[in-house]
Design an enzyme around this catalytic site. Structure first.
Site, mmCIF file in Angstrom:
data_model
loop_
_atom_site.group_PDB
_atom_site.id
_atom_site.type_symbol
_atom_site.label_atom_id
_atom_site.label_comp_id
_atom_site.label_asym_id
_atom_site.label_seq_id
_atom_site.Cartn_x
_atom_site.Cartn_y
_atom_site.Cartn_z
ATOM 1 N NE ARG A 298 -4.086 0.047 1.909
ATOM 2 C CZ ARG A 298 -4.099 1.246 2.497
ATOM 3 N NH1 ARG A 298 -3.494 1.447 3.536
ATOM 4 N NH2 ARG A 298 -5.015 2.021 2.158
ATOM 5 C CB CYS A 328 16.346 -6.836 -5.572
ATOM 6 S SG CYS A 328 17.409 -7.424 -4.322
#
Ligand SMILES: *Cc1c(COP(=O)(O)O)cnc(C)c1O
Length: 407
Positions: A298, A328
């Site tokens: 979110r 990553c």
């Protein structure tokens, strides 16, 4: 749930982990019910997509709550939870006629949001009652990413297409038993919601056999102390009044339906993550946690705010941290946020982690999705196990093509 309770959950079930406070969910459900206590027939349908764990669905259903679903799979989860199909509304958008037919077979109330499918469905199944989702062209919240009722939205049938809609209904002889709108998340201004409701009432007058009016949801919850929220009590008072007037004009008592997701479960949820590393750079102190946007997207997806508390050291001196994930990709949960001093190994608790949190989690970076725990009457109940390596392999078909042949 106290900090000690949460720490005990993290200790028992590991991190990261989602924890939901059942009593908070019940509190919100009753709050909404009480706000509309003057409505004779009020139905609350929980929006499953916010948090779709079957134990949560069962808990809400035990209080009399129905379900709002957006896929045939959510309908199936609801049935698995023991919910009566008559208490399930199916409000998809952009799905195939075949999927809608599957849901009809399962016995749920269907809701159609485009003229093409409405016409095809009506021609084939004129006897099946259908609810219609209209687009009132009203922008509920300030955030365009989560508003779904404005003019360019893909959701609902435009009220400007009402003549066409009525012609389809007449030509097919289909039975329209409900009118629905869902203007999107984050209703800040009740007057705007009431204006959209007037459009719903206006549209409803065109249909003689209605059983219910569904006002959708989009109630805003507070994300931090003092944050604005939808004033449910005021909305209850004003909308009830208007609803009664409408029913009098219509000549019959109708059922008033809401389908809240966030309102019921957002604040009930905490997401617990462990700090793997404190990384001091020349300008910033990063707290790197054992999770990322694979588990809670979110903040990155909607720019939403989640309060973050260091429950391992709640009384510690406040310092500034940027809380980042281990994915990553840039996955920043909070930028330069004041948090009680963090030591590696501390547990951070993210607030408002009940809605659109676990349900949007993925396996990106081949990480396991976290466990879920339901906290009820001072006890932790595991309602989803943390995934394992087996889960990552499930459905993968491992083939061996050998090295490509050389020229
Ligand atoms: C998502 C959704 C809801 C729930 O919205 P919240 O903002 O979580 O309350 C209700 N109705 C429909 C049709 C939805 O798609």
């Amino acid at each position: 749930m106290t900090n000690q309770d949460l720490l005990a959950v993290a200790k028992e079930f590991g991190s990261p982990v989602y924890v939901y406070d059942a009593e908070k969910i019940a509190f919100q459900y009753n709050r909404l019910k009480n706000a509309f206590s003057e409505v004779k027939d009020l139905r609350i349908h929980y929006a499953v997509k916010a948090l779709s764990n079957i134990s949560i669905l069962k808990f809400l259903n035990s209080m009399g709550c129905g379900l709002d679903t957006v896929s045939v799979q959510e309908v199936m989860l609801g049935l698995k939870a023991g919910v009566d199909p008559k208490d399930i509304i199916y409000t998809p958008n952009g799905v195939s006629l075949e999927e809608i037919e599957e849901v009809v077979e399962l016995g749920a109330q269907i809701n159609i949001d485009n003229l093409s499918i409405l016409e095809q469905f009506g021609a084939k199944h004129p006897e099946v009652p259908v609810c219609i989702r209209i687009n009132p062209h009203i922008l509920a919240g300030g955030n365009a990413k989560i508003s779904v009722g404005h003019v360019d939205s893909k959701f609902g049938i435009s009220i400007h297409q009402m003549p066409l809609l009525l012609r389809i209904v007449e030509n097919t002889g289909m039975n329209i038993n409900g009118i629905h709108m869902h203007t999107g998340s984050d209703i800040l201004d009740i007057e705007v919601f009431l204006r959209a409701s007037e459009i719903l009432f206006d549209s409803a007058k065109n249909f003689k056999n209605l059983e219910f009016l569904d006002f959708g949801s989009g109630f805003k919850v507070p994300y931090t102390e003092g944050d604005i929220e939808t004033d449910i009590e005021e909305l209850g008072e004003k909308l009830t009044h208007r609803f009664h007037d409408f029913c009098k004009d219509y000549g019959r008592e109708l059922t008033l339906v809401f389908e809240p997701g966030k309102f019921l479960v957002s604040e009930a949820g905490k997401f617990l993550a462990k700090v793997n590393v404190i990384k001091q750079t020349t300008s910033t102190v990063f707290a790197g946690v054992d999770t990322g946007f694979n588990h809670l997207i979110r903040p990155m997806f909607y720019g939403s705010h989640h309060d973050i508390h260091n429950i391992s050291n709640p009384e510690g001196k406040q310092r500034f941290y940027s809380v980042v994930g281990y994915i990553c990709e840039t996955d920043t949960f909070a930028n330069n946020r004041r948090i009680a001093e963090i030591t590696e190994g501390d547990i951070l608790a993210f607030s408002n982690a009940g809605a659109y949190s676990f349900s949007m989690a993925s396996n990106f970076n081949s990480r396991f999705r976290p466990a879920e725990v339901l906290w009820y009457k001072d006890k932790a109940h595991l309602i989803r196990e943390r995934e394992t390596f087996e889960d990552l392999l499930r459905h993968q078909v491992i083939i061996d093509l050998g090295p490509p042949a050389s020229e």
